[in-house]
Design a protein around this motif. Structure first.
Motif, PDB file in Angstrom:
ATOM      1  N   MET A 111      40.270  34.396  44.958  1.00 19.03           N
ATOM      2  CA  MET A 111      40.952  34.287  46.224  1.00 19.03           C
ATOM      3  C   MET A 111      40.079  34.782  47.369  1.00 19.03           C
ATOM      4  N   GLU A 112      38.935  35.354  47.067  1.00 17.31           N
ATOM      5  CA  GLU A 112      38.066  35.857  48.117  1.00 17.31           C
ATOM      6  C   GLU A 112      37.657  34.720  49.040  1.00 17.31           C
ATOM      7  N   GLY A 113      37.611  35.016  50.341  1.00 12.96           N
ATOM      8  CA  GLY A 113      37.038  34.082  51.279  1.00 12.96           C
ATOM      9  C   GLY A 113      38.009  33.188  52.021  1.00 12.96           C
ATOM     10  N   SER A 114      39.196  32.979  51.504  1.00 22.04           N
ATOM     11  CA  SER A 114      40.109  32.091  52.206  1.00 22.04           C
ATOM     12  C   SER A 114      41.551  32.452  51.869  1.00 22.04           C
ATOM     13  N   VAL A 115      42.451  31.887  52.634  1.00 23.33           N
ATOM     14  CA  VAL A 115      43.866  32.075  52.333  1.00 23.33           C
ATOM     15  C   VAL A 115      44.377  30.866  51.563  1.00 23.33           C
ATOM     16  N   LEU A 116      43.472  30.310  50.769  1.00 19.32           N
ATOM     17  CA  LEU A 116      43.814  29.168  49.935  1.00 19.32           C
ATOM     18  C   LEU A 116      44.326  28.051  50.821  1.00 19.32           C
ATOM     19  N   GLY A 117      45.491  27.506  50.526  1.00 24.51           N
ATOM     20  CA  GLY A 117      46.024  26.392  51.304  1.00 24.51           C
ATOM     21  C   GLY A 117      46.981  26.805  52.397  1.00 24.51           C
ATOM     22  N   GLY A 118      47.292  28.060  52.499  1.00 19.05           N
ATOM     23  CA  GLY A 118      48.244  28.522  53.500  1.00 19.05           C
ATOM     24  C   GLY A 118      48.970  29.747  53.000  1.00 19.05           C
ATOM     25  N   LEU A 119      49.940  30.163  53.753  1.00 15.63           N
ATOM     26  CA  LEU A 119      50.665  31.396  53.448  1.00 15.63           C
ATOM     27  C   LEU A 119      51.399  31.309  52.108  1.00 15.63           C
ATOM     28  N   ASP A 120      52.087  30.221  51.852  1.00 19.80           N
ATOM     29  CA  ASP A 120      52.826  30.088  50.590  1.00 19.80           C
ATOM     30  C   ASP A 120      51.895  30.156  49.383  1.00 19.80           C
ATOM     31  N   ASP A 121      50.749  29.473  49.470  1.00 18.50           N
ATOM     32  CA  ASP A 121      49.775  29.511  48.371  1.00 18.50           C
ATOM     33  C   ASP A 121      49.246  30.927  48.146  1.00 18.50           C
ATOM     34  N   THR A 122      49.018  31.642  49.227  1.00  6.80           N
ATOM     35  CA  THR A 122      48.505  33.005  49.121  1.00  6.80           C
ATOM     36  C   THR A 122      49.535  33.922  48.468  1.00  6.80           C
ATOM     37  N   ILE A 123      50.778  33.807  48.885  1.00  3.80           N
ATOM     38  CA  ILE A 123      51.855  34.611  48.286  1.00  3.80           C
ATOM     39  C   ILE A 123      51.973  34.303  46.800  1.00  3.80           C
ATOM     40  N   THR A 124      51.926  33.028  46.448  1.00  2.00           N
ATOM     41  CA  THR A 124      52.014  32.617  45.047  1.00  2.00           C
ATOM     42  C   THR A 124      50.850  33.186  44.239  1.00  2.00           C
ATOM     43  N   ALA A 125      49.639  33.116  44.784  1.00  2.00           N
ATOM     44  CA  ALA A 125      48.462  33.642  44.086  1.00  2.00           C
ATOM     45  C   ALA A 125      48.557  35.153  43.909  1.00  2.00           C
ATOM     46  N   GLN A 131      34.482  48.882  47.819  1.00  2.00           N
ATOM     47  CA  GLN A 131      34.744  47.593  47.181  1.00  2.00           C
ATOM     48  C   GLN A 131      34.937  46.497  48.235  1.00  2.00           C
ATOM     49  N   PHE A 132      35.653  46.826  49.293  1.00  2.00           N
ATOM     50  CA  PHE A 132      35.889  45.864  50.364  1.00  2.00           C
ATOM     51  C   PHE A 132      34.572  45.484  51.034  1.00  2.00           C
ATOM     52  N   ALA A 133      33.728  46.484  51.308  1.00  2.00           N
ATOM     53  CA  ALA A 133      32.432  46.218  51.918  1.00  2.00           C
ATOM     54  C   ALA A 133      31.591  45.318  51.003  1.00  2.00           C
ATOM     55  N   GLY A 134      31.689  45.517  49.704  1.00  2.00           N
ATOM     56  CA  GLY A 134      30.971  44.679  48.750  1.00  2.00           C
ATOM     57  C   GLY A 134      31.429  43.235  48.817  1.00  2.00           C
ATOM     58  N   VAL A 135      32.720  43.015  48.951  1.00  2.00           N
ATOM     59  CA  VAL A 135      33.256  41.662  49.069  1.00  2.00           C
ATOM     60  C   VAL A 135      32.750  41.021  50.360  1.00  2.00           C
ATOM     61  N   LEU A 136      32.779  41.757  51.462  1.00  2.00           N
ATOM     62  CA  LEU A 136      32.294  41.221  52.736  1.00  2.00           C
ATOM     63  C   LEU A 136      30.820  40.858  52.639  1.00  2.00           C
ATOM     64  N   GLU A 137      30.062  41.697  51.963  1.00  2.00           N
ATOM     65  CA  GLU A 137      28.625  41.445  51.788  1.00  2.00           C
ATOM     66  C   GLU A 137      28.403  40.133  51.036  1.00  2.00           C
ATOM     67  N   LYS A 138      29.170  39.911  49.968  1.00  2.00           N
ATOM     68  CA  LYS A 138      29.057  38.664  49.191  1.00  2.00           C
ATOM     69  C   LYS A 138      29.391  37.451  50.057  1.00  2.00           C
ATOM     70  N   LEU A 139      30.403  37.596  50.909  1.00  2.00           N
ATOM     71  CA  LEU A 139      30.812  36.475  51.750  1.00  2.00           C
ATOM     72  C   LEU A 139      29.764  36.137  52.794  1.00  2.00           C
TER      73      LEU A 139
END
Length: 137
Positions: A1-15, A127-135
């Motif tokens: 799920m890193e990098g995007s909110v998938l297809g929208g709010l509903d998809d993100t909540i489901t994930a 951990q958050f900084a690591g994710v941002l670095e990867k992005l």
């Protein structure tokens, strides 16, 4: 799920609901470096926080958050920044409502910087900084 909110709010909540964890599960979405959304599934629903309700004028995901919160959309001429939703969404993991509001009111910061402050305060800053670095790569 890193990098995007998938297809929208509903998809993100489901994930987020599909994740199995022994601790708190929540999503942090930076939208176009304009605002952020915190999403936390709870039994029987979802807790939400939109950092800038006026973003609903330009972004569907922000309008969707306001719809789920049953909050009124701002007027077209509204240029004030105000949060909408549950400011105590992360209070049980170290970020009291008042501190979250202070972070949101730091309008000179970009949403990723605000989210980094939130992550640090909640104990997963590295951990958050690591994710941002990867992005950024």
């Amino acid at each position: 799920m890193e990098g995007s909110v998938l297809g929208g709010l509903d998809d993100t909540i489901t994930a987020l609901r599909a994740l199995r964890s022994t601790g708190a599960v929540f999503g942090m979405c930076n939208v176009d470096d304009e605002f952020f959304v915190l999403i936390r599934p709870i039994p029987g629903g979802v807790d939400l926080l939109l950092s800038d309700a006026a973003a609903a004028l330009d972004y569907d995901i922000a309008a969707d958050v306001l719809d789920l919160l049953r909050a009124d959309a701002p007027d077209e001429d509204d240029d004030e920044v105000w949060p909408e939703g549950n400011l105590s969404i992360l209070s049980d993991i170290g970020l009291p409502e008042g501190e979250l509001l202070v972070i949101i009111e730091e309008v000179d910061l970009y949403p990723d910087e605000q989210l980094e402050m939130i992550a640090q305060r909640c104990g997963f800053g590295e951990q958050f900084a690591g994710v941002l670095e990867k992005l950024d790569q």
